[in-house]
Design a protein around this motif. Sequence first.
Motif, short mmCIF file in Angstrom:
data_model
loop_
_atom_site.label_atom_id
_atom_site.label_comp_id
_atom_site.label_asym_id
_atom_site.label_seq_id
_atom_site.Cartn_x
_atom_site.Cartn_y
_atom_site.Cartn_z
N SER A 24 -47.70 -33.17 68.44
CA SER A 24 -46.41 -32.84 67.85
C SER A 24 -45.48 -32.30 68.93
O SER A 24 -45.86 -31.45 69.72
CB SER A 24 -46.61 -31.79 66.75
OG SER A 24 -45.37 -31.40 66.22
N GLU A 47 -50.69 -33.97 58.17
CA GLU A 47 -49.27 -33.75 58.45
C GLU A 47 -48.54 -35.09 58.57
O GLU A 47 -49.07 -36.04 59.14
CB GLU A 47 -49.11 -32.97 59.76
CG GLU A 47 -49.66 -31.56 59.71
CD GLU A 47 -48.95 -30.69 58.70
OE1 GLU A 47 -47.71 -30.78 58.60
OE2 GLU A 47 -49.63 -29.93 58.00
N PRO A 48 -47.32 -35.17 58.04
CA PRO A 48 -46.57 -36.43 58.14
C PRO A 48 -46.11 -36.68 59.59
O PRO A 48 -45.89 -35.74 60.35
CB PRO A 48 -45.37 -36.20 57.22
CG PRO A 48 -45.22 -34.73 57.14
CD PRO A 48 -46.61 -34.15 57.29
N LYS A 49 -46.00 -37.93 59.93
CA LYS A 49 -45.53 -38.33 61.26
C LYS A 49 -44.01 -38.52 61.20
O LYS A 49 -43.50 -39.16 60.29
CB LYS A 49 -46.19 -39.64 61.68
CG LYS A 49 -45.64 -40.19 62.98
CD LYS A 49 -46.27 -41.54 63.29
CE LYS A 49 -45.57 -42.18 64.46
NZ LYS A 49 -46.09 -43.51 64.75
N THR A 50 -43.32 -37.95 62.15
CA THR A 50 -41.88 -38.16 62.30
C THR A 50 -41.63 -38.75 63.67
O THR A 50 -42.11 -38.23 64.67
CB THR A 50 -41.10 -36.83 62.18
OG1 THR A 50 -41.41 -36.23 60.91
CG2 THR A 50 -39.62 -37.06 62.30
N ALA A 51 -40.92 -39.87 63.71
CA ALA A 51 -40.65 -40.53 64.99
C ALA A 51 -39.15 -40.83 65.09
O ALA A 51 -38.51 -41.18 64.10
CB ALA A 51 -41.44 -41.83 65.10
N PHE A 52 -38.61 -40.64 66.27
CA PHE A 52 -37.22 -40.95 66.54
C PHE A 52 -37.17 -41.97 67.67
O PHE A 52 -37.96 -41.91 68.61
CB PHE A 52 -36.45 -39.70 66.98
CG PHE A 52 -36.35 -38.65 65.92
CD1 PHE A 52 -35.38 -38.74 64.94
CD2 PHE A 52 -37.23 -37.58 65.90
CE1 PHE A 52 -35.30 -37.76 63.95
CE2 PHE A 52 -37.16 -36.62 64.92
CZ PHE A 52 -36.18 -36.70 63.94
#
Length: 86
Positions: A24, A47-52
């Motif tokens: 993270s 936990e959710p994955k957040t990608a930019f």
Amino acid sequence: DGGVFQLRANGSGEILCELPNIQSGDAILFRISGKLNHRVSPMQGNEPKTAFAGWFRNRGPNFFSALQQLSGKEQNAGDEVAPDHL
């Protein structure tokens, strides 16, 4: 947890770079090219994955054009190329 980033050559499939155990808050910057493929293996845990994703454009001279111009000129041993030419 987990996730392995891989950058490979398009066509041959040769792995050029592998970054295991992405955590993270990690950031990976790499050149976008039709000659490269990238992927990240599945993450583990609850936990959710957040990608930019973002693209950056250089407003200066084109890097490859500058290299071609420099390679066409003969340089004497010891001559240095100023960084602003690249």
